[in-house]
Write an enzyme that holds these catalytic residues in place. Sequence first.
Site, PDB file in Angstrom:
ATOM      1  N   GLY A 180      13.047  10.238  11.229  1.00 46.67           N
ATOM      2  CA  GLY A 180      12.650  11.265  10.600  1.00 46.67           C
ATOM      3  C   GLY A 180      13.265  12.296   9.888  1.00 46.67           C
ATOM      4  O   GLY A 180      14.413  12.688  10.717  1.00 46.67           O
TER       5      GLY A 180
ATOM      6  N   ASP B 104       3.235   9.799  21.343  1.00 40.65           N
ATOM      7  CA  ASP B 104       4.669  10.138  22.002  1.00 40.65           C
ATOM      8  C   ASP B 104       5.175  11.401  21.265  1.00 40.65           C
ATOM      9  O   ASP B 104       5.992  12.132  21.382  1.00 40.65           O
ATOM     10  CB  ASP B 104       5.738   8.974  21.444  1.00 40.65           C
ATOM     11  CG  ASP B 104       7.100   9.350  22.124  1.00 40.65           C
ATOM     12  OD1 ASP B 104       7.153   9.617  23.245  1.00 40.65           O
ATOM     13  OD2 ASP B 104       8.007   8.885  21.282  1.00 40.65           O
TER      14      ASP B 104
ATOM     15  N   HIS C 214       8.024  12.906  23.521  1.00 39.95           N
ATOM     16  CA  HIS C 214       8.810  12.396  22.245  1.00 39.95           C
ATOM     17  C   HIS C 214       9.935  11.616  22.811  1.00 39.95           C
ATOM     18  O   HIS C 214      11.067  11.913  22.758  1.00 39.95           O
ATOM     19  CB  HIS C 214       9.150  13.549  21.465  1.00 39.95           C
ATOM     20  CG  HIS C 214       9.533  13.110  19.948  1.00 39.95           C
ATOM     21  ND1 HIS C 214       9.487  13.732  19.054  1.00 39.95           N
ATOM     22  CD2 HIS C 214       9.978  11.796  19.692  1.00 39.95           C
ATOM     23  CE1 HIS C 214       9.919  13.206  18.013  1.00 39.95           C
ATOM     24  NE2 HIS C 214      10.207  11.971  18.150  1.00 39.95           N
ATOM     25  N   ILE C 215       9.943  10.530  23.650  1.00 41.35           N
ATOM     26  CA  ILE C 215      11.003   9.682  24.114  1.00 41.35           C
ATOM     27  C   ILE C 215      11.171   8.241  23.537  1.00 41.35           C
ATOM     28  O   ILE C 215      11.804   7.568  24.047  1.00 41.35           O
ATOM     29  CB  ILE C 215      10.728   9.322  25.487  1.00 41.35           C
ATOM     30  CG1 ILE C 215       9.401   8.649  25.932  1.00 41.35           C
ATOM     31  CG2 ILE C 215      10.834  10.518  26.636  1.00 41.35           C
ATOM     32  CD1 ILE C 215       9.470   8.077  27.215  1.00 41.35           C
TER      33      ILE C 215
ATOM     34  N   SER D  40      13.086   7.256  21.071  1.00 38.60           N
ATOM     35  CA  SER D  40      14.327   6.531  20.914  1.00 38.60           C
ATOM     36  C   SER D  40      15.118   6.867  22.005  1.00 38.60           C
ATOM     37  O   SER D  40      16.600   6.552  22.102  1.00 38.60           O
ATOM     38  CB  SER D  40      14.980   7.079  19.691  1.00 38.60           C
ATOM     39  OG  SER D  40      15.115   8.473  19.745  1.00 38.60           O
TER      40      SER D  40
END
Length: 351
Positions: free
Chosen positions: A109, A292, A316-317, A319
């Site tokens: 992003g 996420d 927000h894991i 990656s």
Amino acid sequence: MGFVFIAFVCLLLRGNDASSTKMTKNLKVLVSSNDFPESGLKILEENFTVLKSCFSNFGEEGLKENKEELMRLIPGCSALVWISHHQITKELLDKAGPQLKIVATASAGYNHCNVPELTARGIKLSNTPNVLSPAVAEIAVGLMIGAARRFNENLKQVHSGEWEIGFETVLGQDLRGSTVGIVGLGGIGQAVVKRLAGFEVGKFVYTGHREKPEAKALNAEFVSLNNLLTQSDFVVLAVPLTEETKNMINETTLAKMKNNAILINVGRGDLVDQDALYNALKNRTIYAAGLDVTTPEPLPKDHKLLTLPNIFILPHIGSATLRTRSDMAVLAANNVVNALNGKPLITPVLP
Ligand code: DGY
């Protein structure tokens, strides 16, 4: 003779590499966080003078100490390697100066980067797509199972020691036989479908700007967003955040979803109007959600979404695996190497 010629060409190429490294060694590259993987750092250090913040670019430290540190280190840099979703602002670019050639964000992003401003200044922008698709897709599948099988409620039972054991208690929903709707059949969306291959999903549908050639092999049918929302048991958001996708899941679109529908978001928090989602989950007009990504991040611990039993949220894991973060670092570093040697970017956003 042939061997001698090849050896000669190799020597020439090495010579070229060595001299281009020599030429770039005095260029300053700023790495925005103290936790950039070694694999990427090594590439940068071989080629450039690397300035690395001694702070993390995440959490409170990222907002306070590191912001000041970056402002101190940034003047005169030719490249920024950007870890985290802190905004690349006009102020920051001004502080860097006119020699800045590239911003390499270590993320797929890039909604945190001021694209019009970078364009106006002729600064290149690269991101790290593809290398993270498998890891993010795994998290999407994890969220599908977590939300469908009510992990949030069930984990609370384990922690309280009060288990609701019964034949008809805490029943969830199956992936088997379900219709899975993918919003955005890009790298991540495709990787989700591939990972679900063994789950006996009934049907895959997807939506986006246009039909994707890859969809045929995945047995996924192209439909409108409206059609996807009305027929899917799982709606998976795997699109970037843009003006067009912002709040695409809102009161109106949520009302189109089935009562048993499960919403999964691995894109960005702002794809979803969280107040509308809260109401839909509270009133059970949809069944559950697995996220996420949220707005803001971190989500405050007293946020109303966290009071709901039918939501499963991760910080927000997507990656966050050793291999993926290392691959992202190497890709970001190689984009900088190319940009500062006048070569095309490997994964350009702004070439
Ligand atoms: C990305 O790279 O955009 C993912 O959200 C992981 O940060």
